[in-house]
Design an enzyme around this catalytic site. Structure first.
Site, PDB file in Angstrom:
ATOM      1  N   GLY A  12      -5.175   0.846   0.082  1.00 50.57           N
ATOM      2  CA  GLY A  12      -4.519   0.619  -2.121  1.00 50.57           C
ATOM      3  C   GLY A  12      -3.754  -0.576  -1.985  1.00 50.57           C
ATOM      4  N   GLU A  13      -3.352  -0.863  -2.882  1.00 51.45           N
ATOM      5  CA  GLU A  13      -3.032  -1.983  -3.495  1.00 51.45           C
ATOM      6  C   GLU A  13      -4.200  -2.363  -4.769  1.00 51.45           C
ATOM      7  OE1 GLU A  13      -1.497  -5.137  -1.262  1.00 51.45           O
ATOM      8  OE2 GLU A  13      -0.847  -4.105  -0.339  1.00 51.45           O
TER       9      GLU A  13
END
Lengths: 333, 333
Positions: free
Chosen positions: A299-300
Site C-alpha cells: 500500500g502507501e
C-alpha cells in the site's frame, strides 16, 4: 485516440511490438485529449485513517502504527517516500481519520473527518454524511494542488484497512469473502479466520445500508481513507487526468468511484496486481490490466509509484520515437 | 545477502510486503558484495548484426532494416533511445556484424567481426573462431567502458535474429521448435512456417557442431550480436556487476553464457517476459523470474531499460527506508 493509434503504427518498430505500452499511450491520449500530456506533476495522495475493526485482531500490527507511519511519511523514511524520490513524484500525506492527535507539520494535510471509524462488525463504520465529507476532502486535496497535478497516484495507510476493503469489495461485487479476504500485513491462520468472520459479520449487520447503493455501502463497511481516495479518483477523472491506482485498498476505492461514476474507470490505470487475495477480481470488474505483478502488498501508493515510470515511458515513446519516414527505415516488406 | 535480508526484515513495512523487490535487493547485494551498489552508470549495449537466414523469408522486414535502424539509434530516434533517456541510461551502439558499410559516427562502436552470418539452414552461421572473436568483442565493449558501467543492459538489432535465437534455444535446451519459434517482428502464418522449417533445417544440418558444446552451437546456429551479448553478460558477471537481460535474443545469449559459465546466471536479472513464444522456457531454464510482463517483442534493450528503474528502486528501498527502531514504529504485535 485515433491519432495516437495511427502514430503508433508509423513509429520505427514492428506494429504492436511495444505491447501494453502502446495501448497505454492510446488510453492516455483519450484521457487527456492530447498525444503528449504533461506528466511532470505526479502527486501521490497517501491518505491515512484508523479503523474500528482493528480492535478485533484482524491485523498483524497494533493500531498505533497508523499514526506512527504518518510520522514516518513526514520524515521521509517510508517506502513511498523512497519510491517517490526515485520516480520524481511528490507525496501529499493527509490525516483524514487517524485516531490520534498528530502534531502540526508543514507537509501534513490535517483534514480529519473523524477519529477513526466504528467497527464495521457492529454497524456502519461512519455516517453517510461523514463518507460524503471524506470523498469531498479527497476531491479538494486534488483541487488545491490542481495546477501541479498532471497525474494522481493513490495511496493509503490504515491498520485494519484490508478488512474494510475486503468487506467493501464483497458488498459491491457480490463475491464471497473466501475469494476476497487475504492476509493483509501478514496475519496467521487464526488472524485470517478473524478477518473472514469480521467481513461476514460486517456484510450481515450492514445489509440494509449495502442495499441502498455505493455511498451507503462505503459508509457502512468502508473507511475514511478509502472514501478520501474515491474523491481523489473522481477529481482526477473530472479534470481529465489519469489516476494511477495502487493495490487492494485503492482498488476498493476505485470500485466505489466506478459505481458512482462509470466514466471514471476510463481514467484509471491499474499499477499492479497485489498479492492480496481478491485484488485480481477487483481489476477484472474494473476492466483494468495491471502494469506490474511483483507480489506487492504494502500500500502507501508504492505500486502506483513503481508503475509511474512505465506510464511516462509510454507517452515519451509515442512522442519522441522517429517514424519510418523520418528515419528512412523501410516498413514491412 | 544475509545482511541485506536481515535489514529487509527491520524496515518499516510488513516483512515480505515488497515481494519481488525485496528478493531482488538481496540478489543485488550478493552480486555486488554490497548493500548499496552504485547504479548510476547504466549502459545499454545494443549490438547489431545481419543474418544469412533473413534471405529465406523469416522476417516481416527487409534485411536492410538492420543498417537503417543502426542509423536511427545514432540519431536517437529508436525506442531504446527514448527509454534510455527516460531511465537515465546510456546506449552503446555497436556494429558487430552488419552487412553494410556504415558511415563513421562518434557514437558508433565499429567492431564488425564479419558482414553478417551465413544461413544457418545450409551450414554453420560462422566459424568457431569468429564466434569466439564476437564474444571477445562483447567483453571488451564492457571493459572499455568499465568504470562507467555499474550495470549492463543487453540489447540487439538484427533482421532474422529471432530465427537464429530460436534455433540456438532449441539446440541448447532440447525443446522442440514448435515450442520456441514465434512470430518475431510479426510474420504471418506462411512466414511462421518458413521460420519453423528454417529452424528444423538448421538443427539438422548443424547437428554435428551442436553436439560439440555451447560455443560450437553458437557458431553453428547463432549470430554475431548474439555472441557479442554472451561476452557482455560474461564480462558483467566477471566484474561482479548485474546484467539486465532483455528479451528473446538476449535470452538466447544468456543461455549460452550460463552454459559456458554456470555462475554467470547469478548476475542476471530477467527484465521481462517477451511475447515471443519460447521465451518463458528460456527464463525457466535460467531460473529467472521476469520483472515485467508487458507483451513486448521489440528487442534493442527496451525491456531491460523499462525494468531498470525497478532495479534501482530495489537498492534505494533497502538503503533509504527507515527501520522500525529508527522510525519509532511498533513491529508486529
Amino acid at each position: 485516440m485515433r491519432q495516437a493509434s495511427a502514430r503508433q503504427a508509423r513509429l520505427t518498430k514492428p506494429a504492436g511490438s511495444l505491447g501494453v505500452i502502446e495501448h497505454l499511450s492510446v488510453r492516455l491520449a483519450g484521457m487527456t485529449g492530447r498525444m503528449d500530456p504533461p506528466l511532470r506533476g505526479a502527486v501521490v495522495f497517501t491518505l491515512a485513517a484508523d479503523h474500528g475493526v482493528a480492535a478485533e485482531g484482524v491485523s498483524a500490527y497494533p493500531r498505533e502504527v497508523t499514526a506512527q507511519m504518518v510520522l514516518n511519511f513526514l520524515r521521509g523514511g517510508a517506502a513511498i517516500n523512497v519510491l517517490a524520490r526515485e520516480v520524481g513524484a511528490r507525496v501529499v500525506v493527509a490525516d483524514i481519520g487517524v485516531d490520534a492527535d498528530l502534531p502540526p507539520h508543514s507537509a501534513l494535510r490535517a483534514v480529519k473527518v473523524r477519529r477513526g471509524t466504528d467497527s464495521i462488525t457492529r454497524g456502519p463504520a461512519m455516517t453517510v454524511d461523514e463518507a460524503e465529507r471524506a470523498i469531498e476532502v479527497g476531491r479538494s486535496l486534488v483541487r488545491e494542488q490542481a495546477p501541479a497535478v498532471d497525474v494522481a497516484l493513490t495511496g493509503d495507510m490504515g491498520i485494519g484497512n484490508t478488512t474494510a476493503s475486503a468487506a467493501l469489495i464483497c458488498a459491491l461485487t457480490g463475491l464471497e469473502p473466501e475469494l476476497v479476504v487475504g492476509r493483509g500485513t501478514g496475519v496467521d491462520d487464526e488472524g485470517l479466520r478473524r478477518k473472514l468472520d469480521a467481513v461476514r459479520g460486517a456484510l450481515q449487520v450492514n445489509a440494509g445500508s449495502i442495499a441502498r447503493g455505493p455511498i451507503d455501502t462505503l459508509a457502512a463497511v468502508g473507511g475514511l481513507e478509502i472514501a478520501g481516495l474515491v474523491g481523489v479518483i473522481l477529481a482526477a477523472a473530472e479534470g481529465r487526468k489519469p489516476a494511477i491506482i495502487d493495490g487492494f485498498i485503492s482498488g476498493a476505492s476505485a470500485l466505489v468511484a466506478a459505481a458512482m461514476e462509470p466514466a471514471a474507470s476510463g481514467y484509471m490505470i491499474a499499477s499492479h496486481r497485489s498479492q492480496e487475495l481478491g485484488h485480481g477480481a477487483v481489476l477484472d470488474r474494473l476492466g483494468l490490466h495491471p502494469l506490474l505483478d511483483l507480489d506487492l502488498r504494502l500500500g502507501e501508493g508504492t505500486g502506483a509509484a513503481l508503475a509511474f515510470p512505465i506510464v511516462r515511458a509510454a507517452v515519451r515513446l509515442l512522442n519522441e520515437m522517429a517514424t519510418f519516414d523520418e528515419a528512412g527505415v523501410s516498413d514491412r516488406s
